[in-house]
Design an enzyme around this catalytic site. Sequence first.
Site, PDB file in Angstrom:
ATOM      1  N   LYS A 116      42.178  34.335  42.009  1.00  5.08           N
ATOM      2  CA  LYS A 116      42.393  34.507  43.545  1.00  5.08           C
ATOM      3  C   LYS A 116      42.664  33.173  44.220  1.00  5.08           C
ATOM      4  O   LYS A 116      43.520  33.085  45.090  1.00  5.08           O
ATOM      5  CB  LYS A 116      41.121  35.018  44.283  1.00  5.08           C
ATOM      6  CG  LYS A 116      40.576  36.649  44.152  1.00  5.08           C
ATOM      7  CD  LYS A 116      39.373  36.871  44.908  1.00  5.08           C
ATOM      8  CE  LYS A 116      39.347  38.424  44.623  1.00  5.08           C
ATOM      9  NZ  LYS A 116      39.333  39.042  43.182  1.00  5.08           N
ATOM     10  N   GLY A 165      32.620  42.928  45.463  1.00  3.53           N
ATOM     11  CA  GLY A 165      31.599  42.367  45.986  1.00  3.53           C
ATOM     12  C   GLY A 165      30.723  41.500  45.052  1.00  3.53           C
ATOM     13  O   GLY A 165      29.525  40.761  45.500  1.00  3.53           O
ATOM     14  N   TYR A 202      34.467  33.155  57.024  1.00  2.00           N
ATOM     15  CA  TYR A 202      33.927  34.629  56.651  1.00  2.00           C
ATOM     16  C   TYR A 202      34.348  35.229  58.256  1.00  2.00           C
ATOM     17  O   TYR A 202      33.984  34.753  59.351  1.00  2.00           O
ATOM     18  CB  TYR A 202      32.621  34.800  56.759  1.00  2.00           C
ATOM     19  CG  TYR A 202      31.992  36.299  56.686  1.00  2.00           C
ATOM     20  CD1 TYR A 202      32.250  37.245  55.677  1.00  2.00           C
ATOM     21  CD2 TYR A 202      31.376  36.535  57.743  1.00  2.00           C
ATOM     22  CE1 TYR A 202      32.125  38.467  55.924  1.00  2.00           C
ATOM     23  CE2 TYR A 202      30.576  37.883  57.758  1.00  2.00           C
ATOM     24  CZ  TYR A 202      31.229  38.694  56.777  1.00  2.00           C
ATOM     25  OH  TYR A 202      30.664  40.122  56.768  1.00  2.00           O
ATOM     26  N   GLU A 275      46.720  43.057  49.900  1.00  2.00           N
ATOM     27  CA  GLU A 275      45.637  43.315  50.880  1.00  2.00           C
ATOM     28  C   GLU A 275      45.257  42.020  52.069  1.00  2.00           C
ATOM     29  O   GLU A 275      45.675  41.183  51.482  1.00  2.00           O
ATOM     30  CB  GLU A 275      44.289  43.490  49.842  1.00  2.00           C
ATOM     31  CG  GLU A 275      44.279  44.733  48.947  1.00  2.00           C
ATOM     32  CD  GLU A 275      42.876  45.316  48.614  1.00  2.00           C
ATOM     33  OE1 GLU A 275      41.938  44.690  49.255  1.00  2.00           O
ATOM     34  OE2 GLU A 275      42.821  46.114  47.823  1.00  2.00           O
ATOM     35  N   ASN A 289      46.361  43.615  44.364  1.00  2.00           N
ATOM     36  CA  ASN A 289      46.108  44.634  43.353  1.00  2.00           C
ATOM     37  C   ASN A 289      47.120  44.872  42.576  1.00  2.00           C
ATOM     38  O   ASN A 289      47.925  45.702  42.909  1.00  2.00           O
ATOM     39  CB  ASN A 289      45.269  45.912  44.047  1.00  2.00           C
ATOM     40  CG  ASN A 289      43.918  45.285  44.449  1.00  2.00           C
ATOM     41  OD1 ASN A 289      43.006  45.144  43.627  1.00  2.00           O
ATOM     42  ND2 ASN A 289      43.940  45.331  45.623  1.00  2.00           N
ATOM     43  N   ARG A 291      48.065  46.719  40.142  1.00  2.24           N
ATOM     44  CA  ARG A 291      47.881  48.094  39.703  1.00  2.24           C
ATOM     45  C   ARG A 291      48.035  49.153  40.711  1.00  2.24           C
ATOM     46  O   ARG A 291      48.353  48.961  41.989  1.00  2.24           O
ATOM     47  CB  ARG A 291      46.369  48.107  38.947  1.00  2.24           C
ATOM     48  CG  ARG A 291      45.584  47.989  40.090  1.00  2.24           C
ATOM     49  CD  ARG A 291      43.875  48.003  39.551  1.00  2.24           C
ATOM     50  NE  ARG A 291      42.868  47.539  40.459  1.00  2.24           N
ATOM     51  CZ  ARG A 291      42.392  48.311  41.442  1.00  2.24           C
ATOM     52  NH1 ARG A 291      42.920  49.446  41.827  1.00  2.24           N
ATOM     53  NH2 ARG A 291      41.696  47.853  42.197  1.00  2.24           N
TER      54      ARG A 291
END
Length: 445
Positions: A116, A165, A202, A275, A289, A291
């Site tokens: 990431k 998560g 966040y 995303e 992602n 995939r």
Amino acid sequence: MIKSLLIANRGEIAVRIIRSCRDLGIHSVVTYSTADKESLAVKMADEAVCIGPAASSQSYLNWRNIIAAACLKRCDAIHPGVGFLSENADFAKETEEAGLIFIGPRPETIALLGNKIIARNTALSCNLPITPGSTEAVLSLKEALATAKTIGYPIILKAACGGGGRGMRIVTKESQLEQALQIAKKEALAFFGDGTVHMEKYLQNPRHLEIQLLSDGQGTVVHLGERDCTVQKNHQKLFEESPTPVLDEKVRQQMCQDSVNLFIKLGYRGAGTVEYLYDNEHYYFMEVNARLQVEHPVSELVSGIDLIKAQIAIAEGKPLGYTQKDVLLRGHSLECRLNGVTAGVIKKLVFPSGPSVRVDTYLREGSTLSSYYDPLIAKIIVYTQNRDESLAVMKRALQEVCVEGIETNLDQQKLILESTMFRSGRFGTDLYERVCPEEEKKSNG
């Protein structure tokens, strides 16, 4: 040309791939564990081969057995499905080195996007907006404290090489940071074999949006619009829809174009998803992602494009054969994930049908929902002209569902669907805990 294809997965996605293979005249070979011996995918495929015992580490994650099975059955290609080995660069590389076609991105692309931190920096180089935070690994408490002070609390620590998560901790004040950093690193190492973490600002109640793309690896990249995956419980998606009801058209177009630009920069091949988090009219890159995703039917219905057939054609080296102006996005699609809360034998099972309803499943009456794997029972998808119609059809569809023998999340899904917040289209990732507070308390002990 691919004449025989091995499916390295299980459940509804294996059934879904088998159906596309039948349409294309491709011989399908499905892998299965001992726990899935009587599964629908095993019954439907042209051939089936056992690759190990129930534990996924010894079966669906055992890439040596999977590649050996593909060679034994003289397959031309392997489709990894979703989850399991679908984003494993080593598996993709070994598949190609065995002389087989891997239906997915190139191994080096998967490896790059699997980290990431590298993905964030790649997105930044393409001028995509990212959330404030570190662009390198957070190696020490001193670094963590300095970064957190710069971007401001609350912050979130994330595993660089994971998701779902795991290896993720939210920190609201400085006194929590040391312990959270230790836990995040240990969890990341335990689940992903890599304890590297990074830090981001966040966003407390954003939307979770994603752009579906197809790229033939020959210069043509198209997007199939966005999916809204905001309704989640513990980072697991519950409802998905396309288009999202709150997105300004200019923002939508820019987000889609940013995603296309990123895939062009990557030289991406195959199907993939970018995303984003969307907050206060701004969007921020989160990850790619590399995939197919569970919720791909939503995009298939609004675009009319079979994503699995497209994946296979791209893997065969064929150009897409169309450009963005040929992709027409129409109507509204809504997907509900019916999950098991307990495992066991399903004594009665009735799924909805009728106009505008699609059900992707792998279970029948008498089937066992295994405790070894994902608890997904079925994806119930509706497609209509607009969101109001989709909500009405989904209400009818969920009323027709009957599952006996195990507990499911059906009642919670009905609560969400009927909630004023969901129906208004204006909500964030806290919707589940606000609509189903008692269930949230139970799940948190």
